[in-house]
Every structure is written in structure tokens, then in C-alpha cells.
Design a protein around this motif. Sequence first.
Motif, PDB file in Angstrom:
ATOM      1  N   ARG A  13      41.829  57.226  48.147  1.00 31.24           N
ATOM      2  CA  ARG A  13      43.241  56.877  47.957  1.00 31.24           C
ATOM      3  C   ARG A  13      43.334  55.507  47.286  1.00 31.24           C
ATOM      4  N   PHE A  14      44.249  55.386  46.323  1.00 29.95           N
ATOM      5  CA  PHE A  14      44.382  54.122  45.593  1.00 29.95           C
ATOM      6  C   PHE A  14      44.855  52.992  46.507  1.00 29.95           C
ATOM      7  N   LEU A  15      44.418  51.786  46.195  1.00 28.76           N
ATOM      8  CA  LEU A  15      44.869  50.585  46.881  1.00 28.76           C
ATOM      9  C   LEU A  15      45.727  49.768  45.930  1.00 28.76           C
ATOM     10  N   SER A  16      46.747  49.125  46.476  1.00 36.99           N
ATOM     11  CA  SER A  16      47.625  48.297  45.652  1.00 36.99           C
ATOM     12  C   SER A  16      48.139  47.135  46.482  1.00 36.99           C
ATOM     13  N   GLN A  17      48.994  46.336  45.869  1.00 38.18           N
ATOM     14  CA  GLN A  17      49.614  45.230  46.595  1.00 38.18           C
ATOM     15  C   GLN A  17      50.489  45.721  47.742  1.00 38.18           C
ATOM     16  N   ARG A  18      50.888  46.975  47.735  1.00 37.31           N
ATOM     17  CA  ARG A  18      51.618  47.514  48.884  1.00 37.31           C
ATOM     18  C   ARG A  18      50.758  47.421  50.136  1.00 37.31           C
ATOM     19  N   ASP A  19      49.446  47.659  49.973  1.00 31.93           N
ATOM     20  CA  ASP A  19      48.509  47.610  51.096  1.00 31.93           C
ATOM     21  C   ASP A  19      47.962  46.205  51.314  1.00 31.93           C
ATOM     22  N   LEU A  20      47.624  45.540  50.197  1.00 30.66           N
ATOM     23  CA  LEU A  20      46.916  44.258  50.244  1.00 30.66           C
ATOM     24  C   LEU A  20      47.627  43.274  49.333  1.00 30.66           C
ATOM     25  N   ALA A  21      48.501  42.466  49.904  1.00 29.51           N
ATOM     26  CA  ALA A  21      49.283  41.539  49.081  1.00 29.51           C
ATOM     27  C   ALA A  21      48.402  40.582  48.294  1.00 29.51           C
ATOM     28  N   GLN A  22      47.205  40.271  48.820  1.00 34.15           N
ATOM     29  CA  GLN A  22      46.325  39.313  48.151  1.00 34.15           C
ATOM     30  C   GLN A  22      45.814  39.828  46.814  1.00 34.15           C
ATOM     31  N   MET A  23      45.981  41.100  46.528  1.00 32.85           N
ATOM     32  CA  MET A  23      45.592  41.603  45.208  1.00 32.85           C
ATOM     33  C   MET A  23      46.414  40.959  44.098  1.00 32.85           C
ATOM     34  N   ALA A  24      47.579  40.414  44.433  1.00 29.27           N
ATOM     35  CA  ALA A  24      48.385  39.699  43.434  1.00 29.27           C
ATOM     36  C   ALA A  24      47.640  38.512  42.845  1.00 29.27           C
ATOM     37  N   LEU A  25      46.678  37.973  43.579  1.00 30.78           N
ATOM     38  CA  LEU A  25      45.969  36.776  43.141  1.00 30.78           C
ATOM     39  C   LEU A  25      44.755  37.087  42.264  1.00 30.78           C
ATOM     40  N   LEU A  26      44.422  38.362  42.119  1.00 30.48           N
ATOM     41  CA  LEU A  26      43.312  38.746  41.255  1.00 30.48           C
ATOM     42  C   LEU A  26      43.737  38.619  39.802  1.00 30.48           C
ATOM     43  N   ARG A  27      42.878  38.054  38.984  1.00 31.58           N
ATOM     44  CA  ARG A  27      43.182  37.833  37.569  1.00 31.58           C
ATOM     45  C   ARG A  27      42.120  38.535  36.722  1.00 31.58           C
ATOM     46  N   PRO A  28      42.349  39.809  36.397  1.00 30.08           N
ATOM     47  CA  PRO A  28      41.368  40.551  35.610  1.00 30.08           C
ATOM     48  C   PRO A  28      41.563  40.371  34.114  1.00 30.08           C
ATOM     49  N   SER A  29      40.472  40.459  33.385  1.00 25.54           N
ATOM     50  CA  SER A  29      40.510  40.549  31.924  1.00 25.54           C
ATOM     51  C   SER A  29      39.435  41.542  31.519  1.00 25.54           C
ATOM     52  N   TYR A  30      39.691  42.265  30.441  1.00 20.87           N
ATOM     53  CA  TYR A  30      38.780  43.330  30.024  1.00 20.87           C
ATOM     54  C   TYR A  30      38.803  43.435  28.516  1.00 20.87           C
ATOM     55  N   ASP A  31      37.628  43.472  27.911  1.00 21.77           N
ATOM     56  CA  ASP A  31      37.527  43.537  26.456  1.00 21.77           C
ATOM     57  C   ASP A  31      37.045  44.886  25.954  1.00 21.77           C
ATOM     58  N   GLY A  32      37.027  45.870  26.846  1.00 22.98           N
ATOM     59  CA  GLY A  32      36.523  47.181  26.503  1.00 22.98           C
ATOM     60  C   GLY A  32      35.074  47.380  26.885  1.00 22.98           C
ATOM     61  N   VAL A  33      34.396  46.295  27.247  1.00 25.01           N
ATOM     62  CA  VAL A  33      32.994  46.368  27.660  1.00 25.01           C
ATOM     63  C   VAL A  33      32.800  45.722  29.029  1.00 25.01           C
ATOM     64  N   VAL A  34      33.286  44.495  29.177  1.00 24.55           N
ATOM     65  CA  VAL A  34      33.076  43.727  30.410  1.00 24.55           C
ATOM     66  C   VAL A  34      34.411  43.461  31.087  1.00 24.55           C
ATOM     67  N   LEU A  35      34.475  43.810  32.369  1.00 33.50           N
ATOM     68  CA  LEU A  35      35.623  43.481  33.211  1.00 33.50           C
ATOM     69  C   LEU A  35      35.289  42.206  33.982  1.00 33.50           C
ATOM     70  N   THR A  36      36.104  41.174  33.792  1.00 31.91           N
ATOM     71  CA  THR A  36      35.954  39.925  34.543  1.00 31.91           C
ATOM     72  C   THR A  36      37.155  39.781  35.461  1.00 31.91           C
ATOM     73  N   VAL A  37      36.895  39.494  36.720  1.00 29.13           N
ATOM     74  CA  VAL A  37      37.981  39.320  37.687  1.00 29.13           C
ATOM     75  C   VAL A  37      37.807  37.974  38.366  1.00 29.13           C
ATOM     76  N   MET A  60      40.715  50.795  38.995  1.00 30.55           N
ATOM     77  CA  MET A  60      41.505  50.902  40.225  1.00 30.55           C
ATOM     78  C   MET A  60      40.573  50.782  41.426  1.00 30.55           C
ATOM     79  N   LEU A  61      41.098  50.216  42.494  1.00 31.04           N
ATOM     80  CA  LEU A  61      40.378  50.180  43.761  1.00 31.04           C
ATOM     81  C   LEU A  61      40.840  51.350  44.626  1.00 31.04           C
ATOM     82  N   VAL A  62      39.873  51.981  45.309  1.00 29.93           N
ATOM     83  CA  VAL A  62      40.195  53.119  46.166  1.00 29.93           C
ATOM     84  C   VAL A  62      39.520  52.943  47.520  1.00 29.93           C
TER      85      VAL A  62
END
Length: 260
Positions: free
Chosen positions: A45-69, A38-40
Motif C-alpha cells: 500500500r502506498f505511503l504519503s504525507q497522510r500517513d507520515l507528515a515528515q515526508m513533507a521534509l524529503l527533498r528528492p531530485s531525479y535526472d532520469g538515472v540517479v534519485l537523490t533524496v 513511491m514508498l509502500v
Amino acid sequence: MSGTLTELNAYPLKSGGGTALPRAELTARGLPFDREFMLVTPEGRFLSQRDLAQMALLRPSYDGVVLTVDAPWSSPLVHKAVDEGEVLEVTVQRKECQGVDQGDEAAAWFSELLDTDCRLVRFTGHRPTSRGGGEVMFADGYPLLVISAESLADLNTRLDEPLPMNRFRPSLVIEGLGPYAEDDVRLLRVGAAVIEMIKPCARCLITTTDQETAERGREPLRTLAAYRTRDRAIQFGYNAVPRLLGTLTVGDDVEVLEPR
């Protein structure tokens, strides 16, 4: 009454894009790695698309070790998750929880990308669901959100332009139970697992954000308000908690074990 599981979606980064899963082991906290990051703000305080609509364009993937965005306007972030680090006191929907700070490099990447001072945190500790006695990581209140495909189909008959399911960010999409069948079920067997439907999902501004362009409009909230306003909230989909854990696979049979 029976149906079919047609989608499984996890969201490793809260308010980032979803990851479609063909198969997953259901845990007490929902689908694997769901809302583990999560971004804070600097205040926690947490950040979400309510605050930053451009977060919709982030494409994360996570394998339990590496987070790629991935993001369309930047080189990707490739971040090895930090297990041990500073534990920050953070809030999700005004409720306190904790997250392990993921370091300055990740914070700088997101801060520059979103033009907002922020930190990336990884869930740690225990956080109960708002109701129902379940567990959750950084999701707003529940580990699962269930929507019937027919519910969206019915909504789309009322709209000038149909919307895709990703506007509603479900964990599980089911087909064959009929429009808004999720409202009338208490216990649902999905594959080898059993989930309990706890609370209707009150919808917010995020549903008006195009998940491919980050543009905002007035739909679907304007239309939903006309026929899905209950208890002073616009409702679409149902929040749920796992009761019997097991493997979920797209194509699994879905069975109503107990109606509401």
C-alpha cells in the motif's frame, strides 16, 4: 481569455517535496519523472504525507538515472534507479498497479529515516487515469494539477495567516485568468501544449501540512469547507490530462481554447 504560466512543479517521489522546473517537455504522463517513485508498506500500500507528515521534509531530485533524496535529519540517499528487479504489486488509492523494487539499501534508508517499514518502488507498466482516458504513474489519479494564482490569493484573504502555493502541490500554476478560473475551462493551451481539465481536485489532510516544518493545523480545509464544498468534497484546483504534447516554459502564454 489569456494568462501566463508562472510555475512548473514535478514530484519525483510521491508525497516528497516538489522540484521547480523552468522548462519541461510535457509527456502523456505529465511532467518528466513526476511520481515515478513511491514508498509502500510491506503489503504494497502506498505511503504519503497522510500517513507520515515528515515526508513533507524529503527533498528528492531525479535526472532520469540517479534519485537523490535530502532530509534535514540524515545524510542524503543517492540511489541509481533500478530498471530490472522484482516487480511488486502495489496500490494507489486502492487501485492496483506495479512498481520495480529498488533494493534493500534504499528500503533500509527510508525505513530508518521514517521509522516505518517500507520499500521504494519505481513505476512500471501502464496505469489509466480515473477519468478522461489519460495515463499516469503514481499520482493519485491524474498527471496534472492546475491552480490559478488568483485562487490562492482569494483563499488567503479569508485566512488569518496566508499560505504558500506548495500546500496544494500543483503541477502548473497560471496567472491572469482570475480566481477559480480553472473551474470554468475545458481546454487550455499552455505554450505549445494543450491540456483538458477533467475533474475538480478534492483536497485532503496533506493541505494542512506545512511543507517546510511538517507541522499540521486546521487550515486551509476549515476555511475552504465553508465556500468550496461541492459534491461532498472540498475542492481546490483542477485535475487535467495532456491532449497535445509540447514544451512548457515558465512565462508561456496560457489561452482558454474552450470554456466549460
